[in-house]
Design an enzyme around this catalytic site. Structure first.
Site, PDB file in Angstrom:
ATOM      1  N   VAL A 344      22.809  36.061  15.023  1.00 43.14           N
ATOM      2  CA  VAL A 344      24.104  36.094  15.699  1.00 43.14           C
ATOM      3  C   VAL A 344      25.188  36.100  14.628  1.00 43.14           C
ATOM      4  CG1 VAL A 344      25.647  34.894  17.291  1.00 43.14           C
ATOM      5  CG2 VAL A 344      23.193  34.871  17.704  1.00 43.14           C
ATOM      6  N   ASP A 453      16.867  27.199  30.400  1.00 47.20           N
ATOM      7  CA  ASP A 453      16.836  26.778  29.001  1.00 47.20           C
ATOM      8  C   ASP A 453      18.050  25.912  28.683  1.00 47.20           C
ATOM      9  OD1 ASP A 453      15.854  26.512  26.470  1.00 47.20           O
ATOM     10  OD2 ASP A 453      16.276  28.565  25.820  1.00 47.20           O
TER      11      ASP A 453
HETATM   12  P1  ADP Z   1      18.224  31.975  21.027  1.00 39.56           P
HETATM   13  O1  ADP Z   1      17.747  32.659  22.235  1.00 39.56           O
HETATM   14  O2  ADP Z   1      17.558  32.417  19.780  1.00 39.56           O
HETATM   15  O3  ADP Z   1      18.209  30.486  21.154  1.00 39.56           O
HETATM   16  P2  ADP Z   1      21.112  31.757  21.251  1.00 39.56           P
HETATM   17  O4  ADP Z   1      21.828  32.605  22.238  1.00 39.56           O
HETATM   18  O5  ADP Z   1      20.934  30.342  21.625  1.00 39.56           O
HETATM   19  O6  ADP Z   1      19.744  32.449  20.871  1.00 39.56           O
HETATM   20  O7  ADP Z   1      21.922  31.844  19.874  1.00 39.56           O
HETATM   21  C1  ADP Z   1      21.414  31.319  18.657  1.00 39.56           C
HETATM   22  C2  ADP Z   1      22.515  30.653  17.846  1.00 39.56           C
HETATM   23  O8  ADP Z   1      23.582  31.568  17.567  1.00 39.56           O
HETATM   24  C3  ADP Z   1      23.180  29.512  18.573  1.00 39.56           C
HETATM   25  O9  ADP Z   1      22.478  28.318  18.384  1.00 39.56           O
HETATM   26  C4  ADP Z   1      24.555  29.463  17.930  1.00 39.56           C
HETATM   27  O10 ADP Z   1      24.511  28.770  16.701  1.00 39.56           O
HETATM   28  C5  ADP Z   1      24.835  30.917  17.646  1.00 39.56           C
HETATM   29  N1  ADP Z   1      25.601  31.490  18.782  1.00 39.56           N
HETATM   30  C6  ADP Z   1      25.098  32.124  19.847  1.00 39.56           C
HETATM   31  N2  ADP Z   1      26.063  32.510  20.700  1.00 39.56           N
HETATM   32  C7  ADP Z   1      27.224  32.111  20.151  1.00 39.56           C
HETATM   33  C8  ADP Z   1      28.609  32.194  20.548  1.00 39.56           C
HETATM   34  N3  ADP Z   1      28.961  32.799  21.692  1.00 39.56           N
HETATM   35  N4  ADP Z   1      29.539  31.651  19.745  1.00 39.56           N
HETATM   36  C9  ADP Z   1      29.180  31.043  18.608  1.00 39.56           C
HETATM   37  N5  ADP Z   1      27.923  30.924  18.179  1.00 39.56           N
HETATM   38  C10 ADP Z   1      26.939  31.457  18.922  1.00 39.56           C
HETATM   39 MG    MG Z   2      19.276  29.034  22.022  1.00 40.79          MG
END
Ligand code: ADP
Ligand code: MG
Length: 608
Positions: A344, A453
């Site tokens: 990300v 989740d």
């Molecule tokens: P996964 O399915 O691998 O858990 P996530 O959607 O939880 O993916 O995203 C992984 C990481 O990326 C998050 O823990 C956060 O640190 C960062 N992240 C994801 N979305 C955002 C966002 N909208 N703003 C800031 N950080 C984000």
């Molecule tokens: Mg996650």
């Protein structure tokens, strides 16, 4: 703040003593027959009216400084309902124990109090004008920020009133009152020389009278010997109805010169700066400033760029497409996080009228088609959601990689945030954030989505007072007639967050999200600790099935641990739903806000 007795069937609102007695007569006059009504003199207080020996007894219930309720000389209780429950078990000094509620007849609603309407309208008008909000966005702002908003209004609303003249002398006040016509009851409020104290000046029989307005230790205003009020405008509204300690009721406001007043009660203060960026390094713990505006005032969710969707602006909406133009996207090297799918990254998206900070979930190019499908599914879910407490998707972009563009929550995951700032964050703050999570989850529940989740790692912070639910990688939209989703096979599941029916029957519902919410609460109140310590997922399953549950985190408020335990009710049928969870979180959050009113005043709103 909503009336804490509004939901009670034996609550009549703002009725007087004789009306109460009439209802009790109709109710049969049995010993222990009782009802509750609002107290007019004591703001926020109640009166308990009870029958005993064919006589009426009326007990004032005061709201105390710390937010509890008590009959004079009796034990304090956290709400009017709890108080009545207590006196039903034990007379404890009353004429007799409460035996039978004298419920309102069908169709009779509690009678609104003098301030209920003004207060509620004022709050709505203030939010509407200050942040330019309507509909759900307006409601959600009020629900999530009522305590902060009330404080804001309480401390500044009088400045917006036509009758408020600021710091002028007694002589100047008289000059203004005598100019033009001089009807009885023409009045103004002014600040006295000793700053922070006020005076009421009014005309009666063509003569000006001046009354000092006292402020007691708890910050309540009153004309000496008169009723006490939380705000100046409430005092004024009351004196318009009852000449409590003054010559005559207040009638016509002597208008303050130089200000033009429209129909609206409140003139909005300048809209605060949007506060998306806290530096461009993504996640640098930097003390205090997060969630504060420059002058030291607290930042509200509505002050940020991500409270409403960027597409709430009709012009931006016109240009909205699911697949974004790569040219409008700037991708930073800064990585915000990573996972199996890829990483990300931070970025900026150029819209028609503005640029917004975004988080970009990028698929590694070597990923197989199935992973791509997963991301498309996630996008399809997010596309249907629009709530201030949920990370919104801005769109997709298919260029060097498939990318999911989301709103930025720059302070990152809740668990990390809390564990790195343990000293800085108070329990009230955690309650506020978890209440916001419950609002987002209530929205999902209403829309018939299951998250699957929910965990502290997937709650992202915009700032210290603003949380959003994210990561819809496992989420499902339920069919209109379905109350659960049944997974065909078990997968790589976060077992420690899963309810028994998920593991035993692969059944996922909003109720199983409630279980996860309980675990998320536990993580939050233990400042980002890992749940179930070093246990393996399957050990946790056994632990839960044997009836065991995690202990309360140290210093976790009892009410919050109780709620967690209710979220971990084995049978999903008996488990509360998010509507209940949100209600309980809200109630507790408001009660804490009441309690800390005084200490916070000095802390968050420093003296000007
Ligand atoms: P996964 O399915 O691998 O858990 P996530 O959607 O939880 O993916 O995203 C992984 C990481 O990326 C998050 O823990 C956060 O640190 C960062 N992240 C994801 N979305 C955002 C966002 N909208 N703003 C800031 N950080 C984000
Ligand atoms: Mg996650």
């Amino acid at each position: 703040m909503p009336d804490p007795a509004a939901h009670l069937p034996y609550y009549y609102g703002c009725i007087n003593r004789s009306e109460a007695e009439e209802h009790l007569k109709l109710g049969g006059m049995a010993d222990g027959l009782f009802l509750l009504r609002q107290c007019l003199r004591n703001l926020g207080g109640f009166v308990l009216s009870v029958v005993c020996d064919v006589k009426f007894h009326h007990y004032p219930v005061e709201r105390q400084l710390n937010g509890t309720y008590a009959i004079s000389g009796g034990k304090p209780h956290c709400g009017p309902e709890e108080l009545c429950e207590f006196y039903a078990r034990d007379a404890d000094g009353l004429c007799c124990p409460l035996r039978k509620p004298c419920n309102r007849p069908a169709g009779l609603e509690p009678k609104p109090g003098v301030f209920d309407n003004i207060r509620e309208n004022m709050l709505r008008e203030y939010v509407r004008q200050t942040w330019n909000l309507e509909g759900d966005a307006l409601d959600q702002a009020i629900i999530s920020q009522a305590p902060q908003l009330e404080k804001l209004i309480a401390t500044t609303a009088h400045e917006q009133m036509a009758w408020y003249h600021g710091a002028i002398s007694r002589e100047e006040a008289e000059r203004r009152l005598y100019s033009g016509s001089q009807p009885d009851g023409k009045f103004l409020i002014r600040e006295r020389n000793e700053s922070g104290t006020y005076a009421l000046s009014m005309i009666y029989g063509k003569t000006a009278y001046h009354y000092k307005i006292d402020m007691d230790k708890s910050g309540k205003y009153s004309i000496p010997e008169g009723s006490k009020f939380d705000t100046l405008w409430q005092l004024v509204e009351y004196l318009k109805i009852k000449s409590d300690g003054v010559m005559y009721i207040l009638r016509e406001a002597c208008p303050s010169p130089g200000v033009s007043y429209g129909t609206a009660a409140v003139v909005p203060p300048p809209r605060p700066m949007s506060v998306m960026s806290t530096g461009d390094s993504g996640y640098t713990p930097e003390p205090i400033k997060i969630g504060m505006q420059s002058e030291g005032k607290r930042l509200l969710p509505m002050d940020t760029q991500v409270y409403e969707s960027p597409y709430s602006d009709p012009e931006e909406l016109k240009a909205k497409k699911l697949f974004l133009n790569r040219d409008h996207l700037i991708i930073d090297e800064v990585e915000l996080g990573s996972g199996n799918f890829g990483c990300v990254k931070k970025g900026v998206f150029k819209m028609k009228k503005k640029q917004i900070d975004v988080a970009i979930k990028m698929l590694k190019s070597e990923n197989e088609k199935s992973v791509k499908d997963e991301m498309m599914k996630e996008a399809k879910i997010m596309h249907q959601l629009d709530n201030p407490y949920i990370v919104r998707m801005i769109g997709l972009c298919d260029a060097e990689a498939l990318m999911l563009i989301m709103e930025m929550a720059s302070e990152g995951p809740l668990n990390k945030f809390l564990s790195s700032r343990r000293e800085q964050i108070k329990v009230e703050n955690i309650v506020e954030l978890m209440h916001q999570v419950s609002m987002g989850m209530k929205y999902l529940e209403e829309k018939n989505f299951v998250h699957r989740d929910l965990a502290a790692r997937n709650v992202l912070l915009v700032n210290i007072h603003y949380a959003k639910i994210s990561d819809f990688g496992l989420s499902k939209a339920l069919g209109a007639d379905d109350s659960y989703y049944k997974a065909r096979t078990a997968g790589k599941w976060p077992l420690k967050w899963y309810a028994p029916e998920c593991i035993n029957f692969r059944k996922f519902s909003s109720k199983s999200d409630v279980w996860s919410y309980g675990v998320t609460m536990w993580e939050a109140f233990s400042y980002g600790q890992k749940p179930y310590k070093k246990m393996k997922g399957l050990e946790v399953v056994e632990y839960i099935e044997s009836g065991k549950r995690m202990d309360s985190p140290p210093d976790c408020p009892e009410e919050m641990y109780k709620l967690m335990m209710d979220c971990w009710t084995h049978s999903f049928e008996l488990r509360p739903a998010f509507t209940d969870v949100e209600q309980r979180m809200r109630c507790y959050y408001y009660s804490l806000a009441n309690k800390s009113e005084k200490s916070e005043k000095s802390e968050i709103l420093p003296e000007k």
